[in-house]
Write an enzyme that holds these catalytic residues in place. Structure first.
Site, PDB file in Angstrom:
ATOM      1  CG  PHE A 140      -1.981   1.040   1.146  1.00 48.72           C
ATOM      2  CD1 PHE A 140      -3.134   0.817   0.418  1.00 48.72           C
ATOM      3  CD2 PHE A 140      -1.819   2.268   1.770  1.00 48.72           C
ATOM      4  CE1 PHE A 140      -4.120   1.788   0.316  1.00 48.72           C
ATOM      5  CE2 PHE A 140      -2.801   3.249   1.678  1.00 48.72           C
ATOM      6  CZ  PHE A 140      -3.947   3.005   0.954  1.00 48.72           C
ATOM      7  CG  ASP A 156      -0.341  -2.818   6.212  1.00 47.58           C
ATOM      8  OD1 ASP A 156      -1.389  -3.160   6.792  1.00 47.58           O
ATOM      9  OD2 ASP A 156      -0.219  -1.741   5.597  1.00 47.58           O
ATOM     10  CE1 TYR A 195      -9.032   2.692   6.815  1.00 46.90           C
ATOM     11  CE2 TYR A 195      -8.039   3.764   8.722  1.00 46.90           C
ATOM     12  CZ  TYR A 195      -7.963   3.366   7.391  1.00 46.90           C
ATOM     13  OH  TYR A 195      -6.847   3.656   6.661  1.00 46.90           O
ATOM     14  CE  LYS A 196      -7.709  -0.966   5.065  1.00 52.75           C
ATOM     15  NZ  LYS A 196      -8.292  -0.163   3.992  1.00 52.75           N
ATOM     16  NE  ARG A 203     -10.352  -2.077  -3.149  1.00 56.23           N
ATOM     17  CZ  ARG A 203      -9.746  -1.645  -2.061  1.00 56.23           C
ATOM     18  NH1 ARG A 203      -8.626  -2.199  -1.659  1.00 56.23           N
ATOM     19  NH2 ARG A 203     -10.267  -0.665  -1.342  1.00 56.23           N
TER      20      ARG A 203
HETATM   21  C1  LIG Z   1      -2.701  -2.130   3.428  1.00 54.98           C
HETATM   22  C2  LIG Z   1      -3.009  -0.753   3.923  1.00 54.98           C
HETATM   23  N1  LIG Z   1      -2.132  -0.117   4.725  1.00 54.98           N
HETATM   24  C3  LIG Z   1      -2.371   1.118   5.201  1.00 54.98           C
HETATM   25  C4  LIG Z   1      -3.534   1.789   4.875  1.00 54.98           C
HETATM   26  C5  LIG Z   1      -3.818   3.168   5.367  1.00 54.98           C
HETATM   27  O1  LIG Z   1      -3.145   3.521   6.514  1.00 54.98           O
HETATM   28  P1  LIG Z   1      -3.566   4.730   7.435  1.00 54.98           P
HETATM   29  O2  LIG Z   1      -4.382   4.179   8.559  1.00 54.98           O
HETATM   30  O3  LIG Z   1      -2.294   5.305   7.906  1.00 54.98           O
HETATM   31  O4  LIG Z   1      -4.367   5.692   6.625  1.00 54.98           O
HETATM   32  C6  LIG Z   1      -4.476   1.168   4.050  1.00 54.98           C
HETATM   33  C7  LIG Z   1      -5.719   1.877   3.695  1.00 54.98           C
HETATM   34  O5  LIG Z   1      -6.550   1.465   2.970  1.00 54.98           O
HETATM   35  C8  LIG Z   1      -4.189  -0.134   3.550  1.00 54.98           C
HETATM   36  O6  LIG Z   1      -5.052  -0.741   2.739  1.00 54.98           O
END
Ligand SMILES: Cc1ncc(COP(=O)(O)O)c(C=O)c1O
Length: 429
Positions: free
Chosen positions: A138, A214, A239-240, A388
Site C-alpha cells: 500500500f 501490514d 476502520y476496515k 473491488r
Molecule cells: C494495506 C493498507 N495499509 C495502510 C492503509 C492506510 O493507513 P492509514 O491508517 O495510515 O491511513 C491502508 C488503507 O486502505 C491499507 O489498505
C-alpha cells in the site's frame, strides 16, 4: 457448513439464488449481521475499506460524550480508564491476531505505527542498512519508508540507510546480510492476493531480517495466528474489518520477547515510563506502552472498542470459512453470468491464496463501479481498471453475491456505465 451438496462438489454445478439463500439459512454467522446498522436498499461490499457501524455504536459514543466526558470531565482519564485505552483496545484485537493481550496496542494510524516499527528496527539493526519493501505494498507504507530513509540519509550526508523496492517474485531473493528490516502487506489491497505469513517470515528470519507485516486487510477478516507463524512485528487498520469507524486508530503488535529491545523513533510523552513526572529526557514505558506516542483520541478509541465487541465469543474459524466461500462463490457466479462482458478475475482463484475480497478487471472499471454504486451495490475502484468487492464475513450474505453479480450484469448489458454521470471523479474513489 458444507457449501456444496454432495452431487455439486467438484462439478461446475449452476448456482441459483435459492441455493444461496439456503446457504444463508445454514450460516452460523448469520445472526451477527443483525448487530449492524446497514441501510435499506444497499448491498455493502466495501467493508474492506470502511466497516459498517454496529447498532450499539451511536449509543456507546453518546454515552462516552454525555456520561464519561460530560459527567466526569478530566477525572474520566482515571475513573473511566481512558489512560489505558491503547492497551485495553489492543487486548481486544490481540485474540484476532493470535497474540497475548499485552502484545498489541491501539494507537495512531497504520502509517505512524509503521514508522515507529521501521525506525525502531532500523535502529536495532546496527550495521545493516537496507529497508526492503515490495513495490505493490500500500503506498502509505512505501512513503513512510521513503520518508524515514530519506531523512536519515540527508542527516548522514547520503551515507544513511537505503530503501530497496522489489517485485513480489523478487522478494525472497532480495533477503541478505545487508537488510535491516523488511515490510510487506499480507493481503494485497489491489488483487486480494494473500501472502503466506509463516513461510515468508521464516525465510526472512533465516537471513536475520525482521519483517513488519501490514495486516490491514487481514485482521478481522480471518483468524490469524501470529505467534504460531513466528510473526514478531505487525501493524494494521481499525476502520476496515474491525469496524472501528472512519479514521479509527490502527494497531501495532510486537511479541513480548522483542518489546524491550525496541526504542521507537517516534517517542512521545504518553509512551514514557512515567509521563506525569514530566522529565526532560525520554525513558521508554514498559512493554507496548512505549509505542503509544501522544494522547489517545478517546472518542475514536471508544468507537473501535465498541466495534470490536462484535467479535466477542465468535468462532474465528467460521470467519475464514465464510470469507473463502463468499469469494469462491462470487468467482463462480462471475464465470457463470458475466462471460462475454469484458470482465476478468484479477484475484487468485484459489481461496487459500486470497484474502476476503475479489477484484475484477474491466477496461471501464471506474464508470462501471459508479453505475453499480448508483444502483446501491457498493464496492470500490482502484486504478487502473480494478473493481473491488469486499466480503466482510460478518455482514455479507450469500444471496448478496447473486444480487451483486446480477446488478453488474445489468450495468454491463445495458451499457448504462457509459453515461456521463458515471464518469465524474470525486476525491475518494
Ligand atoms: C494495506 C493498507 N495499509 C495502510 C492503509 C492506510 O493507513 P492509514 O491508517 O495510515 O491511513 C491502508 C488503507 O486502505 C491499507 O489498505
Amino acid at each position: 457448513m458444507s457449501l456444496a451438496r454432495p452431487e455439486e462438489r467438484g462439478t461446475a454445478a449452476m448456482l441459483t439464488r435459492p441455493r444461496l439463500h439456503e446457504l444463508d439459512r445454514q450460516d452460523p454467522l448469520a445472526a451477527v449481521r443483525e448487530r449492524f446498522a446497514l441501510p435499506e436498499g444497499v448491498l455493502y461490499l466495501d467493508g474492506n475499506s470502511l466497516g459498517p457501524a454496529s447498532k450499539a455504536m451511536s449509543g456507546r459514543i453518546g454515552e462516552v460524550v454525555a456520561v464519561e466526558w460530560g459527567g466526569d470531565l478530566i477525572r474520566a482519564w482515571n475513573r473511566r480508564g481512558w489512560f489505558r485505552l491503547p492497551e485495553r483496545v489492543g487486548a481486544r484485537i490481540a485474540p484476532l491476531l493470535g497474540l497475548a493481550s499485552d502484545e498489541v496496542v491501539a494507537a495512531d494510524s497504520v502509517s505512524l505505527n509503521l514508522f515507529k516499527l521501521l525506525s525502531a528496527l532500523l535502529r536495532r539493526a546496527a550495521d545493516r542498512r537496507v529497508v526492503l519493501a515490495e513495490r505493490s505494498n500500500f503506498p502509505t507504507d512505501l512513503y513512510i519508508a521513503e520518508g524515514l530513509v530519506g531523512m536519515l540519509r540527508d542527516l548522514a550526508s547520503g551515507e544513511g540507510p537505503e530503501l530497496r523496492l522489489v517485485g513480489a517474485e523478487e522478494f525472497l531473493g532480495s533477503l541478505g546480510p545487508d537488510v535491516a528490516v523488511a515490510t510487506l502487506t499480507q493481503v494485497d489491497f489491489r488483487t486480494g492476493r494473500k501472502r503466506d505469513l509463516r513461510r515468508v517470515t521464516r525465510a526472512a528470519r533465516d537471513h536475520g531480517v525482521p519483517v513488519v507485516w501490514d495486516l490491514s486487510h487481514s485482521a478481522g477478516a480471518f483468524a490469524l495466528d501470529l505467534r504460531a507463524d513466528g510473526v514478531e512485528f505487525a501493524v494494521g487498520c481499525g476502520y476496515k474489518y474491525l469496524n472501528g469507524g472512519p479514521g479509527a486508530p490502527g494497531f501495532l503488535a510486537v511479541v513480548r520477547e522483542r518489546q524491550e529491545e525496541l526504542r521507537p523513533g517516534l517517542a512521545g510523552w504518553m509512551g514514557h515510563a512515567e509521563p506525569f513526572r514530566f522529565e526532560t529526557g525520554y525513558r521508554p514505558g514498559a512493554g507496548m506502552r512505549r509505542f503509544v506516542t501522544g494522547t489517545p483520541p478517546v472518542l475514536s478509541m471508544a468507537a473501535l472498542e465498541e466495534g470490536l465487541r462484535v467479535f466477542e465469543s465468535l468462532d474465528l474459524g467460521a470467519l475464514r470459512r465464510k470469507g473463502e466461500a463468499l469469494g469462491d462463490l462470487f468467482i463462480r457466479l462471475v464465470d457463470q453470468r458475466l462471460s462475454g462482458f469484458g470482465v476478468s478475475v484479477a484475484s487468485p482463484r484459489r481461496a487459500a491464496a486470497r484474502g476476503s475480497q475479489v477484484s475484477l478487471r474491466h477496461g471501464d472499471g471506474f464508470a462501471v463501479m459508479q453505475a453499480l454504486i448508483a444502483r446501491g451495490v457498493i464496492g470500490d475502484f482502484r486504478e487502473p481498471d480494478l473493481l473491488r468487492f469486499g466480503f466482510a464475513p460478518l455482514t455479507v450474505r450469500y444471496v448478496d453475491l447473486w444480487d451483486a453479480v446480477e446488478a453488474l450484469r445489468d450495468v454491463l448489458a445495458s451499457g448504462e456505465f457509459r453515461e456521463e454521470r458515471h464518469r465524474r471523479r470525486a476525491a475518494v474513489t
